[in-house]
Design a protein around this motif. Structure first.
Motif, PDB file in Angstrom:
ATOM      1  N   LEU A 458     -37.211 -45.223 -14.565  1.00 52.39           N
ATOM      2  CA  LEU A 458     -36.878 -43.804 -14.628  1.00 52.39           C
ATOM      3  C   LEU A 458     -36.413 -43.292 -13.270  1.00 52.39           C
ATOM      4  O   LEU A 458     -36.772 -43.832 -12.228  1.00 52.39           O
ATOM      5  N   GLY A 459     -35.597 -42.224 -13.319  1.00 48.99           N
ATOM      6  CA  GLY A 459     -35.190 -41.600 -12.077  1.00 48.99           C
ATOM      7  C   GLY A 459     -33.700 -41.356 -11.989  1.00 48.99           C
ATOM      8  O   GLY A 459     -32.912 -41.817 -12.832  1.00 48.99           O
ATOM      9  N   PRO A 460     -33.266 -40.617 -10.959  1.00 52.47           N
ATOM     10  CA  PRO A 460     -31.847 -40.264 -10.831  1.00 52.47           C
ATOM     11  C   PRO A 460     -30.944 -41.440 -10.483  1.00 52.47           C
ATOM     12  O   PRO A 460     -29.723 -41.333 -10.627  1.00 52.47           O
ATOM     13  N   TYR A 461     -31.524 -42.541 -10.000  1.00 53.19           N
ATOM     14  CA  TYR A 461     -30.700 -43.698  -9.656  1.00 53.19           C
ATOM     15  C   TYR A 461     -29.955 -44.213 -10.885  1.00 53.19           C
ATOM     16  O   TYR A 461     -28.741 -44.486 -10.846  1.00 53.19           O
ATOM     17  N   ALA A 462     -30.676 -44.339 -12.005  1.00 52.21           N
ATOM     18  CA  ALA A 462     -30.048 -44.799 -13.245  1.00 52.21           C
ATOM     19  C   ALA A 462     -29.007 -43.803 -13.734  1.00 52.21           C
ATOM     20  O   ALA A 462     -27.926 -44.188 -14.199  1.00 52.21           O
ATOM     21  N   GLY A 463     -29.306 -42.506 -13.638  1.00 48.77           N
ATOM     22  CA  GLY A 463     -28.342 -41.501 -14.064  1.00 48.77           C
ATOM     23  C   GLY A 463     -27.079 -41.501 -13.224  1.00 48.77           C
ATOM     24  O   GLY A 463     -25.970 -41.334 -13.739  1.00 48.77           O
ATOM     25  N   PHE A 464     -27.232 -41.703 -11.917  1.00 46.42           N
ATOM     26  CA  PHE A 464     -26.067 -41.731 -11.038  1.00 46.42           C
ATOM     27  C   PHE A 464     -25.155 -42.907 -11.385  1.00 46.42           C
ATOM     28  O   PHE A 464     -23.932 -42.758 -11.446  1.00 46.42           O
ATOM     29  N   LEU A 465     -25.734 -44.083 -11.626  1.00 45.54           N
ATOM     30  CA  LEU A 465     -24.910 -45.240 -11.966  1.00 45.54           C
ATOM     31  C   LEU A 465     -24.184 -45.040 -13.298  1.00 45.54           C
ATOM     32  O   LEU A 465     -23.010 -45.419 -13.443  1.00 45.54           O
ATOM     33  N   ALA A 466     -24.879 -44.433 -14.270  1.00 48.19           N
ATOM     34  CA  ALA A 466     -24.228 -44.179 -15.562  1.00 48.19           C
ATOM     35  C   ALA A 466     -23.061 -43.204 -15.408  1.00 48.19           C
ATOM     36  O   ALA A 466     -21.970 -43.421 -15.959  1.00 48.19           O
ATOM     37  N   LEU A 467     -23.264 -42.126 -14.669  1.00 47.58           N
ATOM     38  CA  LEU A 467     -22.193 -41.164 -14.449  1.00 47.58           C
ATOM     39  C   LEU A 467     -21.068 -41.761 -13.614  1.00 47.58           C
ATOM     40  O   LEU A 467     -19.894 -41.413 -13.794  1.00 47.58           O
ATOM     41  N   TRP A 468     -21.413 -42.642 -12.693  1.00 50.19           N
ATOM     42  CA  TRP A 468     -20.395 -43.289 -11.860  1.00 50.19           C
ATOM     43  C   TRP A 468     -19.432 -44.097 -12.739  1.00 50.19           C
ATOM     44  O   TRP A 468     -18.205 -43.996 -12.601  1.00 50.19           O
ATOM     45  N   ILE A 469     -19.980 -44.875 -13.662  1.00 48.11           N
ATOM     46  CA  ILE A 469     -19.129 -45.694 -14.523  1.00 48.11           C
ATOM     47  C   ILE A 469     -18.247 -44.827 -15.415  1.00 48.11           C
ATOM     48  O   ILE A 469     -17.027 -45.034 -15.522  1.00 48.11           O
ATOM     49  N   SER A 470     -18.838 -43.844 -16.073  1.00 49.69           N
ATOM     50  CA  SER A 470     -18.047 -43.011 -16.981  1.00 49.69           C
ATOM     51  C   SER A 470     -17.012 -42.173 -16.231  1.00 49.69           C
ATOM     52  O   SER A 470     -15.879 -42.008 -16.703  1.00 49.69           O
ATOM     53  N   SER A 471     -17.376 -41.649 -15.055  1.00 44.56           N
ATOM     54  CA  SER A 471     -16.421 -40.859 -14.272  1.00 44.56           C
ATOM     55  C   SER A 471     -15.264 -41.724 -13.772  1.00 44.56           C
ATOM     56  O   SER A 471     -14.117 -41.265 -13.726  1.00 44.56           O
ATOM     57  N   THR A 472     -15.549 -42.962 -13.407  1.00 46.67           N
ATOM     58  CA  THR A 472     -14.492 -43.859 -12.950  1.00 46.67           C
ATOM     59  C   THR A 472     -13.481 -44.120 -14.060  1.00 46.67           C
ATOM     60  O   THR A 472     -12.259 -44.044 -13.848  1.00 46.67           O
ATOM     61  N   ALA A 473     -13.967 -44.431 -15.255  1.00 40.34           N
ATOM     62  CA  ALA A 473     -13.057 -44.716 -16.364  1.00 40.34           C
ATOM     63  C   ALA A 473     -12.247 -43.489 -16.754  1.00 40.34           C
ATOM     64  O   ALA A 473     -11.036 -43.571 -17.012  1.00 40.34           O
ATOM     65  N   LEU A 474     -12.891 -42.331 -16.779  1.00 38.84           N
ATOM     66  CA  LEU A 474     -12.190 -41.110 -17.166  1.00 38.84           C
ATOM     67  C   LEU A 474     -11.167 -40.706 -16.115  1.00 38.84           C
ATOM     68  O   LEU A 474     -10.029 -40.341 -16.438  1.00 38.84           O
ATOM     69  N   ALA A 475     -11.550 -40.779 -14.831  1.00 37.92           N
ATOM     70  CA  ALA A 475     -10.614 -40.426 -13.769  1.00 37.92           C
ATOM     71  C   ALA A 475      -9.434 -41.384 -13.735  1.00 37.92           C
ATOM     72  O   ALA A 475      -8.283 -40.963 -13.506  1.00 37.92           O
ATOM     73  N   ALA A 476      -9.675 -42.670 -13.950  1.00 35.61           N
ATOM     74  CA  ALA A 476      -8.571 -43.637 -13.957  1.00 35.61           C
ATOM     75  C   ALA A 476      -7.573 -43.324 -15.058  1.00 35.61           C
ATOM     76  O   ALA A 476      -6.349 -43.430 -14.860  1.00 35.61           O
ATOM     77  N   LYS A 477      -8.058 -42.914 -16.222  1.00 36.35           N
ATOM     78  CA  LYS A 477      -7.157 -42.553 -17.324  1.00 36.35           C
ATOM     79  C   LYS A 477      -6.310 -41.342 -16.941  1.00 36.35           C
ATOM     80  O   LYS A 477      -5.086 -41.340 -17.103  1.00 36.35           O
ATOM     81  N   PHE A 478      -6.931 -40.283 -16.428  1.00 35.44           N
ATOM     82  CA  PHE A 478      -6.195 -39.081 -16.056  1.00 35.44           C
ATOM     83  C   PHE A 478      -5.209 -39.363 -14.925  1.00 35.44           C
ATOM     84  O   PHE A 478      -4.056 -38.916 -14.962  1.00 35.44           O
ATOM     85  N   PHE A 479      -5.651 -40.095 -13.916  1.00 32.46           N
ATOM     86  CA  PHE A 479      -4.786 -40.359 -12.765  1.00 32.46           C
ATOM     87  C   PHE A 479      -3.588 -41.225 -13.162  1.00 32.46           C
ATOM     88  O   PHE A 479      -2.469 -40.986 -12.691  1.00 32.46           O
ATOM     89  N   ALA A 480      -3.807 -42.228 -13.998  1.00 39.59           N
ATOM     90  CA  ALA A 480      -2.696 -43.092 -14.407  1.00 39.59           C
ATOM     91  C   ALA A 480      -1.648 -42.300 -15.186  1.00 39.59           C
ATOM     92  O   ALA A 480      -0.434 -42.473 -14.973  1.00 39.59           O
ATOM     93  N   ASP A 481      -2.103 -41.425 -16.080  1.00 40.64           N
ATOM     94  CA  ASP A 481      -1.147 -40.591 -16.823  1.00 40.64           C
ATOM     95  C   ASP A 481      -0.365 -39.678 -15.882  1.00 40.64           C
ATOM     96  O   ASP A 481       0.844 -39.485 -16.052  1.00 40.64           O
ATOM     97  N   SER A 482      -1.028 -39.113 -14.889  1.00 43.94           N
ATOM     98  CA  SER A 482      -0.349 -38.225 -13.950  1.00 43.94           C
ATOM     99  C   SER A 482       0.647 -38.987 -13.083  1.00 43.94           C
ATOM    100  O   SER A 482       1.748 -38.492 -12.800  1.00 43.94           O
TER     101      SER A 482
END
Length: 585
Positions: A458-482
């Motif tokens: 438990l703890g924010p470490y696990a949450g940060f890693l989960a958000l890091w992965i999802s944010s990376t994939a989402l940002a890559a999609k938006f940036f590539a389209d732009s």
């Protein structure tokens, strides 16, 4: 004369230094002036670096801890292999229940959003005193995540898909009503004014002149929201709100990691197939509407041209042909193939919606029995109980989201450069990265959080890693389209004169890409902030865990304070992002 001109030449040359303006000091290299856009971009960059550093310090992230965490996650993944798929009948029923929850919630949200959007629109001439409450409802329902509503409704209505569908509906109202309000305000006001001039009331004006014009926009919004709700419904079972998430939570709770891996595979395949179906439906439903509207405008222009030409020809000759060609009678609706398909689609949609409502088991006795629970929740929420622990939990969610969005934007930029066709060094690499991003985006954030919590605790470490992965994939999609939508001429000009790849990128692509990079990065941060609340419910840090605990212990005053804090923070971040995008884009 020639001699005179020849004599003037040396004289003129010799007198030039005397008549030349005095030399000035070398101004040095030219620099662009500082503008508001440059200051805002620099400020956002500094803020992102500062927040990232603070997040690393808060959760204790370091290269050593990151390597150890990834090693623990790898061991968990090895324990989950090979996946153990449930029986086909069980999988089919869980998938059907997930889809019915999403359809029922989206349909209820669409029905509630239409009147709410008209009341909230500035162009609507109804009672103005209702506009602020309507806008407040839109903001509040959009700010609180679906899973947070699911926890409340599970407490009120009990376990099952009814709580999940209501949670999906309430949260979806915020998005559908907001976008529909914008469409109503941007609609052509002339037909509505004409209807009012004929004595029509506001309800008649809305139904007869405004709603038909915004219906294509409403259809597109509902389809897009349905796609989002299917993804959300896949994990609502984690809090007991029905769907395939119930099986995932049961498998993880019993440490049956092989079964959990099989259910995750089912969720990923389901989300990817539905994303493909959603794209196909939007192309077949919305693009014909655009083509019909374009063709209608073209035919009207041709008709006006023929009318004008005929009038010119018959001005001096009364024996000319008729100005307008013959056609169907005005009362003939024209049941062609397109109209038949649209009506059949509308009837099928209505039937599916009614079936989805019936599947929720809306027993009147159960609904009436939920009233005491609802009254206890509402009365227990006042006054809200704010505390230091609550504020620290909100701060933890904020740091997790902004830090993960900043790091994810940086990693997403690298992946986007490998994906976009105008920046990738190798076309096959671009295709492989695109497939990888689609798969990573297909896994819900909560699934990542559950895996990291199981591996790291438990703890924010696990949450940060989960958000890091999802944010990376989402940002890559938006940036590539732009990147692929930029003007290619500056890059091609620099390449043609011998500039290297990095020089052509720095001078020809990056200056154009900065506004899109900033705007999409802010949007990713907004989404990460909403998801950080959800991840806390799985024990991945933040305010979500505190919210689930407050409902379980019947401390509804703390629940109310958490909901208010979430809404205020999300709305503040959304407002700041909108202001920054307005100045940058």
């Amino acid at each position: 004369m020639l001699s005179a001109m020849a004599g003037w030449g040396p004289a003129m040359v010799s007198t030039t230094p005397a008549t030349r303006a005095p030399a000035t000091a070398d101004p040095g290299p030219l620099r662009p002036p500082w503008s508001a856009r440059a200051l805002i971009a620099a400020g956002l960059l500094v803020a992102a670096v500062a927040v990232t550093w603070l997040t690393f310090w808060w959760i204790g992230l370091s290269p050593a801890s990151l390597a150890a965490g990834l090693d623990d996650t790898a061991r968990l993944l090895r324990r989950m292999w090979p996946p153990d798929l449930p029986r086909a009948g069980d999988v089919a029923w869980m998938i059907v229940e997930t889809l019915l929850i999403a359809v029922a919630g989206t349909g209820l949200a669409a029905l509630a959003s239409v009147p709410l959007a008209f009341v909230a629109a500035r162009t609507h001439k109804g009672p103005r005193r209702l506009r602020p409450p309507a806008r407040a409802v839109i903001v509040l329902t959009r700010a609180v995540p679906t899973l947070a509503f699911a926890i409340l409704f599970v407490r009120i209505f009990g376990l099952g898909p009814l709580a999940g569908a209501l949670a999906v509906a309430v949260h979806s109202v915020g998005m559908i009503a907001k976008l529909l309000t914008d469409a109503v305000e941007e609609a052509d006001p002339v037909p509505a004014e004409a209807a009012r001039a004929c004595g029509a009331g506001e309800v008649q004006v809305a139904v007869s002149s405004v709603l038909p014009r915004v219906f294509p926009a409403l259809a597109g919004i509902v389809l897009y929201r349905l796609d989002i709700n299917i993804r959300a419904s896949a994990v609502l079972g984690v809090v007991g709100a029905g769907g395939i998430g119930v099986a995932l939570q049961t498998a993880l709770g019993s440490l049956n990691y092989h079964r959990a891996a099989g259910i995750i595979c089912v969720i990923v395949v389901l989300v990817l197939l539905l994303e493909l179906l959603s794209v196909t439906v939007r192309r077949t439903v919305l693009r014909p509407t655009v083509r019909r509207r374009t063709a209608s405008r073209t035919s009207r222009r041709d008709l006006v041209g023929r009318d004008t030409g005929a009038a010119g020809r018959t001005a001096g000759d009364t024996t000319g042909t008729a100005a307008l060609p013959g056609g169907r009678a005005p009362h003939d609706v024209g049941w062609d193939r397109g109209r038949v398909l649209r009506v059949a689609g509308a009837i099928a949609t209505g039937v599916v919606f009614l079936v989805s409502l019936w599947s929720l088991d809306p027993d009147p006795g159960r609904l009436s029995g939920a009233w005491p629970n609802l009254r206890a929740v509402l009365t227990g929420m006042w006054p809200p109980a704010f505390s230091g622990d609550l504020l620290m939990a909100v701060l933890e969610s904020l740091l997790m989201a902004l830090g993960a969005a900043a790091v994810g934007a940086a990693c997403g930029l690298v992946l986007a450069l490998l994906t976009a066709v105008n920046t990738t060094p190798w076309r096959p690499l671009s295709a492989m990265v695109r497939v990888l991003l689609v798969v990573v985006r297909g896994i819900p954030d909560l699934v990542y959080a559950l895996l990291f919590v199981a591996a790291l605790g438990l703890g924010p470490y696990a949450g940060f890693l989960a958000l890091w992965i999802s944010s990376t994939a989402l940002a890559a999609k938006f940036f590539a389209d732009s990147l692929e939508q930029l003007d290619p001429l500056p890059h091609e000009a620099l390449t043609s004169v011998g500039a290297r790849r990095w020089q052509a990128f720095a001078a020809g692509i990056w200056p154009q890409f900065v506004p899109s990079f900033t705007g999409n990065g802010l949007f990713v941060a907004d989404l990460a902030l909403r998801e950080s609340v959800v991840l806390g419910i799985a024990g991945a840090g933040g305010v979500g865990y505190l919210m689930q605990e407050s409902i379980a212990t019947l401390r509804y005053d703390t629940t109310a304070a958490i909901v208010i804090a979430i809404a205020v923070v999300v709305y503040a971040i959304e407002t700041l992002a909108r202001i920054a995008r307005r100045h940058l884009l």
